[in-house]
Design a protein around this motif. Structure first.
Motif, PDB file in Angstrom:
ATOM      1  N   LEU A  87      29.715 -24.278 -16.537  1.00 44.99           N
ATOM      2  CA  LEU A  87      28.245 -25.016 -16.678  1.00 44.99           C
ATOM      3  C   LEU A  87      27.217 -24.010 -17.025  1.00 44.99           C
ATOM      4  O   LEU A  87      26.448 -24.441 -17.596  1.00 44.99           O
ATOM      5  CB  LEU A  87      28.233 -25.540 -15.066  1.00 44.99           C
ATOM      6  N   LEU A 107      23.044 -25.070  -9.873  1.00 45.45           N
ATOM      7  CA  LEU A 107      22.619 -26.184  -9.305  1.00 45.45           C
ATOM      8  C   LEU A 107      21.266 -26.570  -9.644  1.00 45.45           C
ATOM      9  O   LEU A 107      20.772 -27.926  -9.921  1.00 45.45           O
ATOM     10  CB  LEU A 107      22.874 -26.255  -7.942  1.00 45.45           C
ATOM     11  N   HIS A 109      19.362 -25.576 -12.329  1.00 48.70           N
ATOM     12  CA  HIS A 109      19.101 -26.015 -13.541  1.00 48.70           C
ATOM     13  C   HIS A 109      19.942 -27.376 -13.840  1.00 48.70           C
ATOM     14  O   HIS A 109      19.332 -28.192 -14.527  1.00 48.70           O
ATOM     15  CB  HIS A 109      19.628 -24.979 -14.399  1.00 48.70           C
ATOM     16  N   LEU A 110      20.920 -27.815 -13.258  1.00 53.98           N
ATOM     17  CA  LEU A 110      21.583 -28.829 -13.378  1.00 53.98           C
ATOM     18  C   LEU A 110      20.696 -30.173 -13.066  1.00 53.98           C
ATOM     19  O   LEU A 110      20.555 -30.917 -13.627  1.00 53.98           O
ATOM     20  CB  LEU A 110      22.905 -28.956 -12.781  1.00 53.98           C
ATOM     21  N   TYR A 111      20.101 -29.768 -11.881  1.00 54.96           N
ATOM     22  CA  TYR A 111      19.305 -30.845 -11.277  1.00 54.96           C
ATOM     23  C   TYR A 111      18.051 -31.191 -12.198  1.00 54.96           C
ATOM     24  O   TYR A 111      17.610 -32.211 -12.288  1.00 54.96           O
ATOM     25  CB  TYR A 111      18.546 -30.521  -9.925  1.00 54.96           C
ATOM     26  N   ARG A 113      18.224 -30.974 -15.352  1.00 57.10           N
ATOM     27  CA  ARG A 113      18.548 -31.740 -16.357  1.00 57.10           C
ATOM     28  C   ARG A 113      18.917 -33.244 -16.167  1.00 57.10           C
ATOM     29  O   ARG A 113      18.918 -34.038 -17.007  1.00 57.10           O
ATOM     30  CB  ARG A 113      19.436 -30.674 -17.288  1.00 57.10           C
ATOM     31  N   HIS A 114      19.610 -33.255 -15.221  1.00 56.60           N
ATOM     32  CA  HIS A 114      20.468 -34.477 -14.858  1.00 56.60           C
ATOM     33  C   HIS A 114      19.848 -35.112 -13.680  1.00 56.60           C
ATOM     34  O   HIS A 114      20.453 -36.182 -13.297  1.00 56.60           O
ATOM     35  CB  HIS A 114      22.095 -34.037 -14.769  1.00 56.60           C
ATOM     36  N   ASP A 117      22.393 -37.021 -10.814  1.00 60.57           N
ATOM     37  CA  ASP A 117      23.761 -37.248 -11.381  1.00 60.57           C
ATOM     38  C   ASP A 117      24.227 -35.881 -11.684  1.00 60.57           C
ATOM     39  O   ASP A 117      25.371 -35.683 -12.107  1.00 60.57           O
ATOM     40  CB  ASP A 117      23.613 -38.028 -12.705  1.00 60.57           C
ATOM     41  N   LEU A 118      23.750 -34.676 -11.050  1.00 60.03           N
ATOM     42  CA  LEU A 118      24.364 -33.486 -11.310  1.00 60.03           C
ATOM     43  C   LEU A 118      25.825 -33.306 -10.405  1.00 60.03           C
ATOM     44  O   LEU A 118      26.491 -32.701 -11.038  1.00 60.03           O
ATOM     45  CB  LEU A 118      23.403 -32.241 -10.789  1.00 60.03           C
ATOM     46  N   LYS A 121      29.046 -33.374 -12.655  1.00 58.85           N
ATOM     47  CA  LYS A 121      29.472 -32.298 -13.321  1.00 58.85           C
ATOM     48  C   LYS A 121      30.197 -31.103 -12.229  1.00 58.85           C
ATOM     49  O   LYS A 121      30.676 -30.187 -12.913  1.00 58.85           O
ATOM     50  CB  LYS A 121      28.232 -31.650 -13.947  1.00 58.85           C
TER      51      LYS A 121
END
Length: 1022
Positions: A87, A107, A109-111, A113-114, A117-118, A121
Motif C-alpha cells: 500500500l 492508514l 494517507h489511505l483515509y 484518498r479513500h 472505504d480505506l 484495502k
C-alpha cells in the motif's frame, strides 16, 4: 500492537476530561509498555490516547496519536496492517510523502484518498479511531474477524472507545449496572458472547464494521465484511475441479509471509498439531529462523496429550530454536491472580496462551505466531461431522410446524425435565435437551458448544430469564446460517463467528497482551478466507490433512499418523485434585471459579459513581469528586505533613492549597495541621486552620506533637487523619488508634496524599509498605502517580482519587518583563529558555543536564541564546562546571562566575528566589522547559503557562498531565534531543511580546476555585 482510547463529547461540545482519558489509557499499560501518547482537540471535545508496543518502525517518529502531515486527521491504531508495504508503494507512486516507515502513517494517507472505504484495502488485524479535522467527525473501525478487540460506550452525549473493558471501567464514567445477557451468556458458552459484556454501558464493537460519528450527532454504521456473507457468496461460484492444491498452498503461503512482516524477531507457539507445524514449515521455506515454544504439563507427561515430543521433532526438522516450557500445578497457583487480572472479560480458556506468552516474553520476544483458526477454517473439529448428523436425524422427529409445534415443544421440554436428573449421573446433562434443541442448526450447535444449558445456569432465575430473552441464542445462531446451504459451511460460519471470535481470538489477545506479546494468527486472515471460500463451497473442500502437502518440505509421518487430541490444560485437576471429570463437565467447575472472581470485580465496578456531566472538572477517577463511606459527613481533620506554610517547593505549595481549601469547607468542623519543617515565615494562615508548630525540632518532638493532637484533637466528633507523606504513615496509624480509643469511634479513616516519586516505588521500610496497602483512601496529584502507586500497593483503584495541583491566576499572569531583572541577569535582547527546580544530587531527574547539553546545538539556530536556571541546591556547583565544560558562558552569584561577552550561549544560575519574585522570573522566558523524569505533576508548568509563556513538558512522568495531554503545551521525550530542539523551535516560531501574551485556553481547569471544589468533594460523604 497497542492499546487505544477515544472520548468524544458529540452532543454537548463541552471539553472532555483529560484525566479520564489518561486513566483509560494507563489501564492498558501492559498492551503498550514502550511509549504512551495523548491528544486533545483545541476545543477539548475529543481526545485520543495510545499505549505503544513497537513492532513496525521502532523510532519515536512512529509514536501515536499520529497526525497527517497536512494536519487533516489524527489516528490511534491497534494492530498490524500486513500489506502496508504494498500500500505504501502504491501511495508513493500517487505522490504521497511519508515521514515514517510505519503502517499507521499508511492508514492516514489511505483515509485522505479513500475516506471510510480505506478498510477494503487492508489486510491485517486492527482497531482504530481516526479524527477528521475538516469534517469534524470520528471514524471507528475493526477488522473483519474481530482479532483486535474494541469496546464502546455511548450515553447519548459522550462516545467512548477502548481496547479493553477494564480501560473503560478505570475512569468510572460508564454505566456499570449488570447486563443479564453477559452474565447468562458466560455460563452458556464459557465466554461472554458479543456484543455483550458484564455491564449494560459497555458493548463490543462489531467486527468488519465502521462507525462514523460527527459533531452534530449524525452517525453511520457500515458492515464492510461479513464472514457468513462471504461463505454464502462463495456458494454461487464454487470451485468444482480437483486441482485446488496450488490454490491452498499459495493462499496459506501468502498469509504466512505477510504475517512475518516485522522490525523485531518473531516466534511461534508450536504444538504437535498440523496448524502450527505448517506455519513453522512455511516460515522456514520463506527463509525465517523462528524461536518456538511448547507447553508441557506434568499430568500429561508420557501420555497422548503430551505435545512436547512431537513439537521437539518438528522444531528440529525445520531448524527452529525450540524451548519446552513445563507447567505444574504450583505454577498455576502462583500465577492464578495474574491470570484473572489479565482476563478482560471472564473466560474458561486462554491459560495455555497465557503461559506460552510468558515464555516468549521471558525470551525477549514481542511477536509470536499461533495456529489458531485452522480447525474452524478447514473443518478440523468433530462438530463438522456431528452437528449435521444431529440436525439430519432429529429433524425427522419434528412434526409439521403448522399442526403440532406447541405439542412438540411441550413434549421435548417434558422429556428434558424428566430425563435430566438421570442423564446427569451418566454423562453431560446437555443430552437431556436433544429433542428440544437437536433438530435445528442453532440448537445443535448450542448442544455441541454450550457449557451449561439454559435450564441449568447457576444464576438467579430472573437474571437468566432476562438474559436469555435478550440473547435469543438459538434464533441468533439460525440467523447466522440462514443464507448458507452447505452443511459444512453452516458449521464453519458458526465456528468462525462464535467460538473463534468470542473465545479463541479474545483469549489470545488478553493472554498475550498481559505479557506485552503480540500474537499473530496467519490462518485467521481475510485474504486467505476470500481465496479459500470457493474451494470450501466446492464438491471436494480442502481438509486439515491437506495442510501436509502445502510446504515444500513435507510434514513428518509421525505428525500425520498421530491421533488428534486437541490442546488441553489440566485446569480441573489443578482445581479439584479429584477423579477425572465426567464427559462434558471438565470446564464447569473452572467456569464457576472464573465467574465468582469476576462477580467481585463487577460489584466493585458497579459501586463506582458515574460522571453526570460531560466536561465537568473531575477530581477523581470517576469524573466526580470522590466520595466514600469511609469519610464522614462532617468531621475534625488532623493533617500530618512535611511542610506547607513557611516551606517551599511543589509539595509545600500543594499542602498550602490543600489546607486552605479544606479549611473553607462547611462540612469540616476543624482542621489541625502539624508540619515537620518550617524554614520560612508562615505568612497569612487560613482563619479556620489550627497551625500547630509543636512538632518542629526533630522526630521525637514531632511524634510527641502527633500523639498529643490525636488524644485531644477529636473529642467525640467523627474524624479523619490525613497523612501528607508516605513516610509519616506509621505515625498516622498510631494517631488513629489513639483517637479511636479516646473517642470510642471506630470510623476514623486515613487519607493518604501522594505527590510523586516518593510513591512510585515501594518504601524501603517494610512497615510503611504494609501500611500503605491499608489506607482507607488516597489522593494523588496525577494519574501517573496514582498508577505507579497502585502497581505496588495493590490497593483497589476505587480507593484512589486525583487532585491535580492548581495555580493562582491572579498572581501568575502576563505582564511586561522587569528591566531590573533583565539587567541583573544580562538578558537584554536575549532569547531565553527557562527551567525551574531544586538542584540536589538525588533529584537529577529534573532535566537540567539534558537542557544544558542541548545549548551548543541550539546556538546555531537561535541567535543570542540564554538559559535561565532558577533554583538552588548541593548539585548546583556540578551543573555550573558542566556548563563551562560545554563552552557556555555562566553567570552566577558565585565568585568563580564570569560575565557573558555575548558571543556564546549564556547560562544564568539565579539561586533561590522568594515566592514574590517567581512570576516576574517566568515572564523573562520565551520558552519554559521541564525535561524531567521524576515529577509527580509539575506545578511550575502551570505557573509559567499562567504568565503566558509557552511550555514544553516531559512525556516520561506526571508533568504531561499539567499540559493536559498536549492541549496546553508541547510534550517531548526527555531522552530525544532532536524532538526537544524541534519543540523549542516551534515554540519560538511565532514570537509574541510579553505584554501581549495570554495563558492558553483551558488553563482555568487548574484554577484554585476548581481545586477547592474538588477538595471539598473528598469529604462530601454519601
Amino acid at each position: 500492537m497497542c492499546g487505544i482510547a477515544a472520548i468524544f463529547n458529540y452532543r454537548t461540545g463541552q471539553p472532555i476530561s483529560c484525566t479520564e482519558l489518561l486513566q483509560t489509557r494507563e489501564a492498558m499499560s501492559r498492551r503498550g509498555p514502550d511509549d504512551a501518547g495523548c491528544w486533545v482537540s483545541a476545543d477539548g471535545c475529543v481526545g485520543l490516547a495510545h499505549r505503544r508496543l513497537s513492532i513496525l518502525d521502532l523510532s519515536p517518529a512512529a509514536a501515536q496519536p499520529m497526525h497527517h502531515a497536512d494536519g487533516s486527521s489524527c489516528i490511534v491504531f491497534n494492530g498490524e496492517i500486513y500489506n502496508y508495504r504494498e500500500l505504501r508503494a502504491e501511495l508513493r507512486a500517487q505522490g504521497c510523502a511519508f515521514q515514517t516507515t510505519s503502517d499507521t502513517e499508511v492508514l492516514l494517507h489511505l483515509y485522505q484518498r479513500h475516506g471510510r472505504d480505506l478498510v477494503h484495502k487492508l489486510r491485517g488485524m486492527y482497531a482504530f479511531a481516526l479524527w477528521d479535522f475538516r469534517q469534524r467527525g470520528l471514524l471507528i473501525a475493526r477488522d473483519p474477524f474481530g482479532i483486535k478487540p474494541l469496546y464502546i460506550s455511548d450515553n447519548g452525549q459522550t462516545f467512548r472507545a477502548a481496547s479493553q473493558v477494564k480501560a473503560l471501567l478505570a475512569a468510572g464514567a460508564v454505566d456499570t449496572s449488570p447486563e443479564p445477557a453477559g452474565h447468562t451468556g458466560f455460563f452458556l458458552w464459557g465466554h461472554v458472547p458479543s456484543p455483550y459484556t458484564l455491564y449494560r454501558g459497555i458493548r463490543s464493537f462489531p467486527p468488519g464494521t465502521t462507525l462514523w460519528l460527527d459533531a452534530n450527532g449524525a452517525r453511520a454504521e457500515r458492515t464492510f465484511y461479513s464472514i457468513p456473507q462471504i461463505l454464502s457468496d462463495a456458494e454461487a461460484q464454487p470451485v468444482t475441479h480437483d486441482s485446488d492444491d496450488s490454490i491452498l498452498a499459495d493462499a496459506i503461503g501468502s498469509a504466512v509471509r505477510h504475517h512475518l512482516v516485522s522490525d523485531v524477531p518473531v516466534g511461534l507457539f508450536l504444538s504437535a498439531g498440523l496448524d502450527s507445524t505448517t506455519l513453522l514449515a512455511l516460515a522456514a521455506q520463506a527463509g525465517r529462523h523462528l524461536r518456538t515454544f511448547t507447553l508441557g504439563f506434568e499430568e500429561y507427561r508420557g501420555k497422548p496429550e503430551d505435545e512436547t515430543p512431537g513439537a521437539a521433532r518438528t522444531a528440529a526438522r525445520y531448524g527452529a530454536s525450540h524451548e519446552a516450557v513445563w507447567i505444574r500445578k504450583q505454577d498455576f497457583e502462583k500465577y492464578l491472580d495474574g491470570i484473572f487480572d489479565a482476563m478482560d472479560q471472564p473466560s474458561c480458556d486462554g491459560i495455555n496462551t497465557f503461559f506460552a506468552s510468558f515464555a516468549a516474553a521471558r525470551a525477549g520476544l514481542k511477536v509470536a505466531l499461533s495456529g489458531v483458526g485452522g480447525d474452524e477454517l478447514l473443518g478440523g473439529y468433530p462438530g463438522f461431522r456431528q452437528i449435521p448428523q444431529l440436525v439430519r436425524r432429529l429433524s425427522r422427529l419434528r412434526p409439521p410446524q403448522s399442526r403440532c409445534e406447541l405439542l412438540r415443544k411441550g413434549g421435548a421440554r417434558l422429556f428434558r425435565a424428566v430425563s435430566a436428573p438421570l442423564i446427569g449421573r451418566i454423562t453431560s446433562p446437555k443430552y437431556a435437551g436433544l429433542l428440544e434443541y437437536g433438530g435445528s442448526w442453532g440448537g445443535a450447535y448450542l448442544l455441541r458448544r454450550g457449557l451449561f444449558m439454559p435450564w441449568e445456569i447457576p444464576l438467579d432465575s430472573d437474571v437468566v430469564r432476562e438474559g436469555l430473552a435478550e440473547l435469543q441464542p438459538v434464533e441468533r445462531l439460525e440467523q447466522t446460517v440462514a443464507g448458507i446451504r452447505s452443511p459444512r459451511l453452516k458449521v464453519a460460519a458458526l465456528e468462525l463467528t462464535c467460538y473463534l471470535r468470542d473465545q479463541l481470538l479474545r483469549d489470545t489477545d488478553w493472554a498475550g497482551m498481559h505479557h506485552s506479546v503480540e500474537v499473530r494468527t496467519p490462518l485467521v486472515d481475510i485474504e486467505l478466507l476470500l481465496a479459500l471460500a470457493p474451494l470450501l463451497a466446492g464438491a471436494h473442500p480442502p481438509q486439515k490433512n491437506d495442510l501436509a502437502r502445502v510446504p515444500n518440505v513435507p510434514l513428518s509421518p509421525f505428525l500425520l499418523n498421530r491421533a488428534k487430541t486437541g490442546f488441553t490444560v489440566p485446569v480441573r485437576n489443578w482445581l479439584l485434585a479429584t477423579r477425572p471429570a465426567k464427559p462434558g463437565r471438565g470446564l464447569r467447575p473452572w467456569t464457576r471459579v472464573v465467574h465468582s472472581r469476576f462477580e467481585g470485580k463487577w460489584r466493585q465496578a458497579a459501586s463506582l459513581p458515574v460522571a453526570v456531566a460531560a466536561g465537568r472538572p473531575p477530581a477523581t477517577h470517576s469524573g466526580q469528586p470522590a466520595t466514600t463511606n469511609a469519610l464522614p459527613h462532617s468531621c475534625r481533620v488532623l493533617v500530618l505533613l512535611s511542610d506547607a506554610f513557611g516551606g517551599y517547593g511543589g509539595i509545600a505549595k500543594f499542602n498550602r492549597d490543600f489546607l486552605t481549601a479544606l479549611s473553607s469547607s462547611a462540612r469540616i468542623a476543624h482542621v489541625t495541621a502539624l508540619p515537620r519543617l518550617m524554614p520560612d515565615p508562615v505568612g497569612t494562615l487560613p482563619r479556620a486552620l489550627g497551625w500547630d508548630t509543636a512538632g518542629l525540632g526533630g522526630r521525637l518532638a514531632y511524634s510527641r506533637a502527633v500523639f498529643r493532637a490525636a488524644r485531644f484533637g477529636f473529642g467525640t466528633s467523627p474524624g479523619v487523619v490525613v497523612c501528607g507523606h508516605l513516610n509519616l504513615l506509621p505515625l498516622a496509624f498510631i494517631a488513629r488508634r489513639i483517637a479511636q480509643s479516646r473517642s470510642g469511634s471506630r470510623a476514623i479513616p486515613i487519607l493518604l496524599l501522594i505527590h510523586g516519586i516518593e510513591a512510585w516505588r515501594p518504601p524501603r521500610r517494610p512497615l510503611t509498605r504494609r501500611l500503605a496497602s491499608r489506607v482507607d483512601q488516597f489522593v494523588a496529584v496525577s494519574e501517573f502517580t496514582k498508577q505507579r502507586f497502585l502497581a505496588w500497593s495493590h490497593l483497589s483503584p476505587a480507593r484512589g482519587s486525583i487532585l491535580p495541583n492548581c495555580v493562582d491566576l491572579s498572581l501568575f499572569r502576563p505582564a511586561p518583563r522587569q528591566p531590573s531583572l533583565l539587567h541583573r541577569y544580562h538578558l537584554e535582547n536575549r532569547t531565553v529558555l527557562m527551567s525551574f527546580g531544586r538542584m540536589h544530587p538525588r533529584e537529577r531527574y529534573k532535566g537540567f543536564d539534558e537542557l544544558l547539553a542541548l545549548l551548543p546545538s541550539l546556538a546555531h539556530a537561535i541567535p543570542n541564546l540564554a538559559c535561565l536556571l532558577v533554583g538552588d541546591g548541593e548539585d548546583r556547583p556540578r551543573l555550573e562546571a558542566k556548563a563551562r565544560a560545554l563552552g557556555l558562558d555562566v553567570i552566577s552569584d558565585r565568585p568563580q562566575s564570569i560575565n557573558s561577552n555575548g558571543a556564546r550561549p549564556l547560562v544564568v544560575f539565579t539561586g533561590h528566589i522568594c515566592e514574590s519574585e517567581k512570576a516576574a522570573h517566568y515572564r523573562l522566558a520565551d520558552v519554559f522547559l521541564l525535561l524531567s523524569r521524576g515529577e509527580g505533576f509539575g506545578i511550575v508548568l502551570l505557573e509559567a503557562m499562567a504568565c503566558g509563556v509557552p511550555v514544553i513538558a516531559s512525556s516520561a512522568d506526571g508533568s504531561r498531565e499539567a499540559v493536559r495531554c498536549g492541549s496546553l503545551g508541547q510534550i517531548v521525550d526527555p531522552g530525544n534531543p532532536a524532538q526537544i530542539i524541534d519543540a523549542i523551535l516551534r515554540a519560538l516560531a511565532s514570537p509574541t511580546e510579553p505584554a501581549q501574551r495570554r495563558p492558553p485556553a483551558g488553563l482555568e481547569y487548574f484554577s484554585f476555585e476548581n481545586f477547592q471544589t474538588r477538595c471539598h468533594g473528598l469529604f462530601q460523604g454519601k
